[in-house]
Scaffold this motif. Structure first.
Motif, mmCIF file in Angstrom:
data_model
loop_
_atom_site.group_PDB
_atom_site.id
_atom_site.type_symbol
_atom_site.label_atom_id
_atom_site.label_comp_id
_atom_site.label_asym_id
_atom_site.label_seq_id
_atom_site.Cartn_x
_atom_site.Cartn_y
_atom_site.Cartn_z
ATOM 1 N N ASP A 13 0.843 -1.188 0.000
ATOM 2 C CA ASP A 13 0.000 0.000 0.000
ATOM 3 C C ASP A 13 0.886 1.248 0.000
ATOM 4 N N LEU A 14 0.235 2.409 -0.081
ATOM 5 C CA LEU A 14 0.992 3.647 -0.311
ATOM 6 C C LEU A 14 1.961 4.020 0.803
ATOM 7 N N ARG A 15 1.603 3.691 2.040
ATOM 8 C CA ARG A 15 2.413 4.201 3.140
ATOM 9 C C ARG A 15 3.499 3.234 3.601
ATOM 10 N N ARG B 31 -5.105 11.789 0.805
ATOM 11 C CA ARG B 31 -3.915 10.987 1.085
ATOM 12 C C ARG B 31 -2.830 11.840 1.733
ATOM 13 N N ALA B 32 -2.681 13.065 1.244
ATOM 14 C CA ALA B 32 -1.611 13.919 1.776
ATOM 15 C C ALA B 32 -1.802 14.131 3.278
ATOM 16 N N ALA B 33 -3.054 14.325 3.692
ATOM 17 C CA ALA B 33 -3.331 14.546 5.119
ATOM 18 C C ALA B 33 -3.035 13.285 5.932
ATOM 19 N N TYR C 162 -9.213 7.151 7.354
ATOM 20 C CA TYR C 162 -9.957 8.349 6.949
ATOM 21 C C TYR C 162 -9.803 8.626 5.447
ATOM 22 N N GLN C 163 -8.865 7.955 4.792
ATOM 23 C CA GLN C 163 -8.544 8.343 3.409
ATOM 24 C C GLN C 163 -9.664 8.038 2.421
ATOM 25 N N VAL C 164 -9.986 9.054 1.633
ATOM 26 C CA VAL C 164 -10.982 8.915 0.575
ATOM 27 C C VAL C 164 -10.243 8.933 -0.755
ATOM 28 N N GLY C 165 -10.590 8.040 -1.667
ATOM 29 C CA GLY C 165 -9.968 8.106 -2.981
ATOM 30 C C GLY C 165 -9.791 6.763 -3.651
ATOM 31 N N THR D 133 -7.456 4.777 -3.721
ATOM 32 C CA THR D 133 -6.891 3.723 -2.891
ATOM 33 C C THR D 133 -7.389 3.812 -1.463
ATOM 34 N N GLY D 134 -8.330 4.696 -1.224
ATOM 35 C CA GLY D 134 -8.922 4.771 0.106
ATOM 36 C C GLY D 134 -10.357 4.321 0.008
ATOM 37 N N LYS D 135 -11.235 5.045 0.685
ATOM 38 C CA LYS D 135 -12.637 4.648 0.641
ATOM 39 C C LYS D 135 -13.374 5.363 -0.479
ATOM 40 N N GLY E 251 -9.321 22.500 1.859
ATOM 41 C CA GLY E 251 -7.858 22.456 1.701
ATOM 42 C C GLY E 251 -7.401 21.210 0.968
ATOM 43 N N ILE E 252 -8.236 20.762 0.029
ATOM 44 C CA ILE E 252 -7.937 19.594 -0.802
ATOM 45 C C ILE E 252 -7.894 20.074 -2.249
ATOM 46 N N SER E 253 -6.819 19.731 -2.967
ATOM 47 C CA SER E 253 -6.667 20.289 -4.320
ATOM 48 C C SER E 253 -7.592 19.619 -5.329
ATOM 49 N N GLY E 254 -7.897 18.334 -5.117
ATOM 50 C CA GLY E 254 -8.772 17.639 -6.068
ATOM 51 C C GLY E 254 -8.014 16.845 -7.118
ATOM 52 N N ALA E 255 -6.949 16.156 -6.687
ATOM 53 C CA ALA E 255 -6.209 15.255 -7.586
ATOM 54 C C ALA E 255 -7.157 14.155 -8.064
ATOM 55 N N ILE E 256 -6.886 13.626 -9.283
ATOM 56 C CA ILE E 256 -7.806 12.602 -9.817
ATOM 57 C C ILE E 256 -7.979 11.439 -8.851
ATOM 58 N N GLN E 257 -6.917 11.111 -8.119
ATOM 59 C CA GLN E 257 -7.029 9.965 -7.209
ATOM 60 C C GLN E 257 -7.975 10.272 -6.055
ATOM 61 N N HIS E 258 -8.064 11.534 -5.666
ATOM 62 C CA HIS E 258 -9.027 11.880 -4.608
ATOM 63 C C HIS E 258 -10.444 11.921 -5.188
ATOM 64 N N ALA F 284 -16.484 22.906 -2.025
ATOM 65 C CA ALA F 284 -15.026 23.005 -1.934
ATOM 66 C C ALA F 284 -14.635 24.337 -1.331
ATOM 67 N N ILE F 285 -13.722 24.295 -0.383
ATOM 68 C CA ILE F 285 -13.157 25.517 0.187
ATOM 69 C C ILE F 285 -11.655 25.446 -0.043
ATOM 70 N N ASN F 286 -11.143 26.399 -0.819
ATOM 71 C CA ASN F 286 -9.739 26.341 -1.197
ATOM 72 C C ASN F 286 -9.270 27.742 -1.545
ATOM 73 N N LYS F 287 -8.027 28.066 -1.199
ATOM 74 C CA LYS F 287 -7.563 29.435 -1.461
ATOM 75 C C LYS F 287 -7.118 29.631 -2.913
ATOM 76 N N ASP F 288 -6.939 28.506 -3.614
ATOM 77 C CA ASP F 288 -6.487 28.591 -5.007
ATOM 78 C C ASP F 288 -7.690 28.450 -5.932
ATOM 79 N N GLU F 289 -8.039 29.546 -6.614
ATOM 80 C CA GLU F 289 -9.269 29.495 -7.415
ATOM 81 C C GLU F 289 -9.140 28.544 -8.610
ATOM 82 N N GLY G 262 -10.922 31.057 -0.734
ATOM 83 C CA GLY G 262 -10.462 31.849 0.400
ATOM 84 C C GLY G 262 -9.652 31.023 1.363
ATOM 85 N N ASP G 263 -9.231 31.710 2.433
ATOM 86 C CA ASP G 263 -8.358 31.074 3.420
ATOM 87 C C ASP G 263 -9.188 30.271 4.424
ATOM 88 N N LEU G 264 -8.936 28.975 4.467
ATOM 89 C CA LEU G 264 -9.734 28.112 5.351
ATOM 90 C C LEU G 264 -9.603 28.524 6.809
HETATM 91 C C1 LIG Z 1 -1.112 5.607 -6.829
HETATM 92 C C2 LIG Z 1 -1.667 6.794 -6.120
HETATM 93 C C3 LIG Z 1 -2.826 6.654 -5.388
HETATM 94 C C4 LIG Z 1 -3.354 7.733 -4.708
HETATM 95 N N1 LIG Z 1 -4.507 7.567 -3.983
HETATM 96 C C5 LIG Z 1 -5.049 8.625 -3.354
HETATM 97 C C6 LIG Z 1 -6.259 8.514 -2.615
HETATM 98 O O1 LIG Z 1 -6.843 7.432 -2.496
HETATM 99 N N2 LIG Z 1 -6.777 9.620 -2.031
HETATM 100 C C7 LIG Z 1 -6.166 10.841 -2.116
HETATM 101 O O2 LIG Z 1 -6.697 11.821 -1.554
HETATM 102 N N3 LIG Z 1 -5.025 10.971 -2.782
HETATM 103 C C8 LIG Z 1 -4.440 9.894 -3.393
HETATM 104 N N4 LIG Z 1 -3.258 10.059 -4.053
HETATM 105 C C9 LIG Z 1 -2.534 11.343 -3.923
HETATM 106 C C10 LIG Z 1 -3.026 12.439 -4.834
HETATM 107 O O3 LIG Z 1 -2.385 12.324 -6.092
HETATM 108 C C11 LIG Z 1 -2.704 13.821 -4.232
HETATM 109 O O4 LIG Z 1 -1.323 13.901 -4.002
HETATM 110 C C12 LIG Z 1 -3.417 14.094 -2.917
HETATM 111 O O5 LIG Z 1 -4.806 13.828 -3.053
HETATM 112 C C13 LIG Z 1 -3.214 15.533 -2.534
HETATM 113 O O6 LIG Z 1 -3.798 15.802 -1.285
HETATM 114 P P1 LIG Z 1 -4.259 17.305 -0.927
HETATM 115 O O7 LIG Z 1 -5.260 17.744 -1.902
HETATM 116 O O8 LIG Z 1 -4.618 17.306 0.515
HETATM 117 O O9 LIG Z 1 -2.887 18.107 -1.027
HETATM 118 P P2 LIG Z 1 -2.444 19.191 -2.088
HETATM 119 O O10 LIG Z 1 -2.566 18.701 -3.461
HETATM 120 O O11 LIG Z 1 -1.132 19.684 -1.624
HETATM 121 O O12 LIG Z 1 -3.521 20.328 -1.925
HETATM 122 C C14 LIG Z 1 -3.641 21.146 -0.811
HETATM 123 C C15 LIG Z 1 -4.671 22.195 -1.170
HETATM 124 O O13 LIG Z 1 -4.916 23.007 -0.041
HETATM 125 C C16 LIG Z 1 -5.081 24.330 -0.480
HETATM 126 N N5 LIG Z 1 -4.762 25.200 0.654
HETATM 127 C C17 LIG Z 1 -3.555 25.334 1.263
HETATM 128 N N6 LIG Z 1 -3.634 26.210 2.268
HETATM 129 C C18 LIG Z 1 -4.911 26.655 2.292
HETATM 130 C C19 LIG Z 1 -5.597 27.597 3.091
HETATM 131 N N7 LIG Z 1 -4.994 28.261 4.096
HETATM 132 N N8 LIG Z 1 -6.890 27.825 2.824
HETATM 133 C C20 LIG Z 1 -7.526 27.179 1.819
HETATM 134 N N9 LIG Z 1 -6.923 26.272 1.023
HETATM 135 C C21 LIG Z 1 -5.620 26.008 1.264
HETATM 136 C C22 LIG Z 1 -4.151 24.479 -1.634
HETATM 137 O O14 LIG Z 1 -4.575 25.532 -2.492
HETATM 138 C C23 LIG Z 1 -4.251 23.114 -2.301
HETATM 139 O O15 LIG Z 1 -5.234 23.102 -3.312
HETATM 140 C C24 LIG Z 1 -2.717 8.982 -4.753
HETATM 141 C C25 LIG Z 1 -1.557 9.125 -5.502
HETATM 142 C C26 LIG Z 1 -1.027 8.045 -6.171
HETATM 143 C C27 LIG Z 1 0.224 8.232 -6.953
#
Ligand SMILES: Cc1cc2nc3c(=O)[nH]c(=O)nc-3n(C[C@H](O)[C@H](O)[C@H](O)COP(=O)(O)OP(=O)(O)OC[C@H]3O[C@@H](n4cnc5c(N)ncnc54)[C@H](O)[C@@H]3O)c2cc1C
Lengths: 249, 314
Positions: free
Chosen positions: A177-179, B229-231, B241-244, B246-248, B259-266, B278-283, B297-299
């Motif tokens: 798994d990932l971690r 996943r990043a969290a 807790y992971q959604v996506g 490879t999560g739930k 504060g989630i960017s919205g990667a395809i995996q999520h 969605a609440i995110n500071k990056d439009e 805006g800022d979470l």
């Molecule tokens: C094989 C594989 C499987 C994966 N499976 C999963 C999965 O199951 N689930 C999953 O989630 N990911 C998965 N990932 C990881 C995924 O690609 C992303 O890396 C991950 O989802 C990013 O998490 P994030 O959005 O929290 O972080 P980031 O992409 O870093 O995004 C953080 C966001 O927070 C915003 N932000 C920062 N500070 C503030 C603030 N003060 N106020 C408002 N907004 C703020 C930023 O603008 C940014 O959009 C997988 C990746 C791989 C390679």
């Protein structure tokens, strides 16, 4: 202990794939290809086992077209010892791949198979479990921690309720798994060295495996897209809309 | 019509909701026989016998099934297989562990994460993190599959009473052993069953902020808490807790991504939610492309305000 690590060449995880307009599949022309991310984690884990002198040799194997040698080279650069390409012109199903791996396990007298839990193209999450089944070996799926002692693999698994630890009598199949770890980048000298490591190319029939497909793809379609939403200006507006418009709170 | 064997997942106390989703999938394929495996699980078998659509329950009650290990469970399915056209489990960690293993033993190519049933041989399943759906036809005489819970309604838990049959073939397991489980305490609703989910990502910066800012809002909405996943990787919250991809996989009425960017995996794990906020500071964050309501805006200033606003509602 010999460790076998199967690696798959897939569309890179950063690519947003497109469905072919005739619905026959995914358009992979000119798309960046990489090693399946979970398989990278498996290679890394095997290399760490070798560094701890638990593993004596790491064999990496890929099933597919000649270009799969690229991902084998990547694995060799990370620290695997030698590669095997089981040459196939079409994509084989997990069942066929599991049978090929079983034959290779027997030929190489492998004690441990370390592999990714799922390939990010077909998302099947099946090959490791199938291989363990047909070998009659125990399985440690979705591993986030692995400890190998003389005859036991202790595997901590990511499950729906948290973590679960199981002890498996070796030989065993572990899926990563990932971690579990963070895969290393191969250094340039190691990339150079990897060019000299051997890759053997064999055909499925040499392993005595019949691999006709069981599934036919009827079509591939794009899932319904969500309609674009709106941006709200204030928290009050958000709460108001969630209550009165969407009626979800 | 065929005969569908549906694996009933439980935690020793009660049946998991996902098992009832799997029964609905099974009902589309034939008469459903529910298989319950565990140790001292009379109460589970009884509960299974009244789930709507279940025609019979087979109960395998033995110490070897105490911990839902894949090896004996797959052997059990293999023993039962000859009577069934379809063998089905929800695609949970357990379902994903046992169905392919049993399929390998039965020389069948399993079909994972089924989201649609066209006919007895033809199924729809997502590929490439849900960026495409593949319709596949199986030529295996027996089909083994896992089904995505969010794609099938749960069968009502209170139908007619079906007969219970005891499975009494001894199944041995000398190869794997349960050592321990780490189940983080969580009094909130379960992610996969929650009507509302509040999820946080890397933008939260640390676990402390997660607790201070996400949890109170989740509690006010009676919501489950999810994460990217990043969290999870950064240790803000536990892995479950992971959604996506490879999560739930979740599909609540309301999913709030903070504060989630919205990667395809999520997105793969939540884009079938009814309403997405969605609440995110990056439009330009990709999460806004799937959000019904976006707030740029800022979470750190938005969440305390949201918390107060929800107080006013209560
Ligand atoms: C094989 C594989 C499987 C994966 N499976 C999963 C999965 O199951 N689930 C999953 O989630 N990911 C998965 N990932 C990881 C995924 O690609 C992303 O890396 C991950 O989802 C990013 O998490 P994030 O959005 O929290 O972080 P980031 O992409 O870093 O995004 C953080 C966001 O927070 C915003 N932000 C920062 N500070 C503030 C603030 N003060 N106020 C408002 N907004 C703020 C930023 O603008 C940014 O959009 C997988 C990746 C791989 C390679």
């Amino acid at each position: 202990m010999k460790v076998l690590v199967p690696v798959k060449r897939v569309v890179d995880y950063n690519v947003k794939v497109r469905v072919k307009s005739d619905g026959s599949g995914i358009d992979t022309a000119g798309v960046k290809m990489s090693m399946n991310p979970f398989d990278e984690i498996a290679v890394e884990e095997a290399v760490r086992l070798k560094e701890q002198r638990v593993a004596s040799e790491i064999i990496v194997v890929s099933v597919g077209i000649n270009a799969c040698q690229d991902v084998l080279r990547t694995a060799l650069a990370m620290g695997a010892d030698r590669g095997v390409l089981i040459a196939a012109t079409e994509t084989l199903e997990p069942l066929a791949v599991a049978k090929l791996l079983k034959a290779l396990v027997a030929r190489e007298i492998v004690q441990l198979v370390m592999m990714g839990k799922q390939a990010i193209d077909d998302d099947m999450n099946a090959t490791g479990q199938m291989l363990a089944g047909i070998l009659g070996w125990p399985q440690g799926t979705f591993a986030s921690k692995v400890v190998i002692t003389a005859d036991t693999a202790t595997v901590t698994r990511e499950v729906d309720s948290g973590l679960e630890t199981v002890a498996l009598a070796l030989p065993a199949v572990i899926t990563t798994d990932l971690r579990l770890n963070e895969p290393r980048y191969a250094s340039l000298p190691n990339v150079m060295r990897a060019r000299k490591k051997p890759i053997e190319v064999i055909a499925p029939h040499e392993l005595g495996v019949e691999h006709s497909p069981r599934l036919t793809v009827v079509n591939v379609t794009e899932p319904a897209r969500r309609a674009a939403g709106i941006k709200v200006k204030s928290v009050q507006e958000l709460v108001e809309r969630l209550r009165k418009e969407a009626k979800v709170i | 019509m065929g005969q569908a064997l549906v694996f009933i997942e439980h935690d020793g106390t009660e049946i998991k909701t996902q098992a009832r989703n799997a029964i609905t999938a099974g009902s589309k394929l034939g008469d459903v026989v529910a298989v319950v495996a565990g140790y001292n699980v009379d109460h589970i078998a009884k509960a299974a016998s009244v789930i709507s659509g279940v025609k019979k329950v087979v109960v395998a009650d033995d110490e070897v099934f105490s911990f839902a290990l894949a090896e004996p469970l797959a052997d059990l399915l293999v023993h039962l297989a000859p009577s069934y056209s379809h063998i089905i489990a929800a695609s949970t960690a357990i379902g994903k562990s046992i169905i392919p293993r049993a399929a390998g033993l039965l020389d069948v190519q399993p079909i994972s994460e089924v989201i649609g049933i066209i006919d007895a041989n033809t199924f729809v399943r997502p590929i490439y993190a849900g960026n495409a759906n593949a319709t596949v036809r199986s030529s295996d005489t027996r089909k083994l599959m896992t089904v995505r819970a969010t794609s099938f309604d749960p069968a009502p838990p209170d139908g007619a009473t079906a007969p219970i049959e005891v499975f009494d073939v001894a199944i041995a397991n000398t190869k794997s052993r349960f050592v321990s489980a780490e189940v983080p305490k969580n009094e909130r609703p379960e992610l996969t069953a929650a009507r509302v989910i509040v999820s946080g990502g890397r933008g939260l910066q640390n676990g402390e902020n997660f607790r201070k800012l996400i949890y109170p809002i989740a509690d006010k909405l009676c919501a489950a808490v999810g994460a990217s996943r990043a969290a999870v990787d950064a240790g803000f919250v536990p892995n479950d807790y992971q959604v996506g991809q490879t999560g739930k996989i979740v599909a609540p009425d309301l999913y709030v991504a903070i504060g989630i960017s919205g990667a395809i995996q999520h997105l793969a794990g939540m884009k079938d939610s009814k309403i997405i906020v969605a609440i995110n500071k990056d439009e330009d964050a990709p999460i806004f492309q799937v959000a019904d309501y976006g707030m740029v805006g800022d979470l750190f200033s938005i969440l305390p305000e949201l918390d107060r606003e929800l107080d006013c509602l209560a």
